[in-house]
Design an enzyme around this catalytic site. Structure first.
Site, PDB file in Angstrom:
ATOM      1  N   LYS A 117     -78.052 -57.233 111.532  1.00 39.01           N
ATOM      2  CA  LYS A 117     -77.986 -57.966 112.602  1.00 39.01           C
ATOM      3  C   LYS A 117     -76.692 -57.413 113.491  1.00 39.01           C
ATOM      4  CE  LYS A 117     -79.010 -62.688 113.702  1.00 39.01           C
ATOM      5  NZ  LYS A 117     -79.325 -63.704 112.945  1.00 39.01           N
ATOM      6  N   HIS A 166     -54.320 -74.676 104.676  1.00 37.04           N
ATOM      7  CA  HIS A 166     -55.476 -73.988 104.968  1.00 37.04           C
ATOM      8  C   HIS A 166     -55.689 -72.540 104.298  1.00 37.04           C
ATOM      9  CE1 HIS A 166     -52.574 -72.104 107.727  1.00 37.04           C
ATOM     10  NE2 HIS A 166     -53.570 -70.999 107.490  1.00 37.04           N
TER      11      HIS A 166
END
Length: 155
Positions: A5, A111
């Protein structure tokens, strides 16, 4: 490399996505980033500030790949770093860094602590492509010799 892609990125132009990265892009861990704002609450003041963590992850993946190729990393290391770059923000909460103190207080993680999310939502994809999920976690935390590309001065 099996090119499956090409994604048009507004900053980097046409980004070629390899099969392992395409599989990761389709994972719940990365699809969730489409709804996490890269710039926190900035969009409330600047209506054009709509950049998402998903878009950021694509750019980070692209730049990590460029760096790995320029530094002539072995293919196995390049794939590990590129996968880590793509996954480096899956631990972010809503509104990005603005919600970080709440995450740390109530979830007792930052995070960069992506192990639980990674293993649950993308670990099998990584293993299927010969990538060690624990090494990805170490790179994202900055505890790996290859971490400097996404967690250091180059970051």
């Amino acid at each position: 490399m099996y090119l499956l892609k090409i994604i048009k990125d507004p900053v980097h132009g046409y980004v070629e996505v390899e099969d392992f990265a395409l599989a990761l892009l389709d994972s719940p861990a990365l699809q969730r980033l489409r709804y996490i704002r890269q710039l926190g609450f900035s969009y409330l003041v600047y209506p054009g500030a709509n950049h998402t963590r998903f878009e950021h992850a694509l750019g980070t993946m692209y730049l990590a790949d460029v760096a790995c190729r320029k530094f002539m990393f072995p293919e196995e290391d390049r794939i590990l770093v590129v996968a880590s770059a793509l996954l480096h923000d899956i631990g972010h909460g809503p509104f990005s860094h603005a919600s970080e103190p709440i995450m740390e207080e109530y979830l007792h993680r930052s995070h960069d602590d992506i192990s639980a999310i990674l293993h649950e939502q993308a670990g099998e994809i990584l293993r299927r492509h010969g990538i060690d999920p624990d090494e990805v976690c170490a790179i994202v935390k900055g505890d790996h010799p290859l971490a400097g590309i996404i967690h250091g001065d180059l970051d």
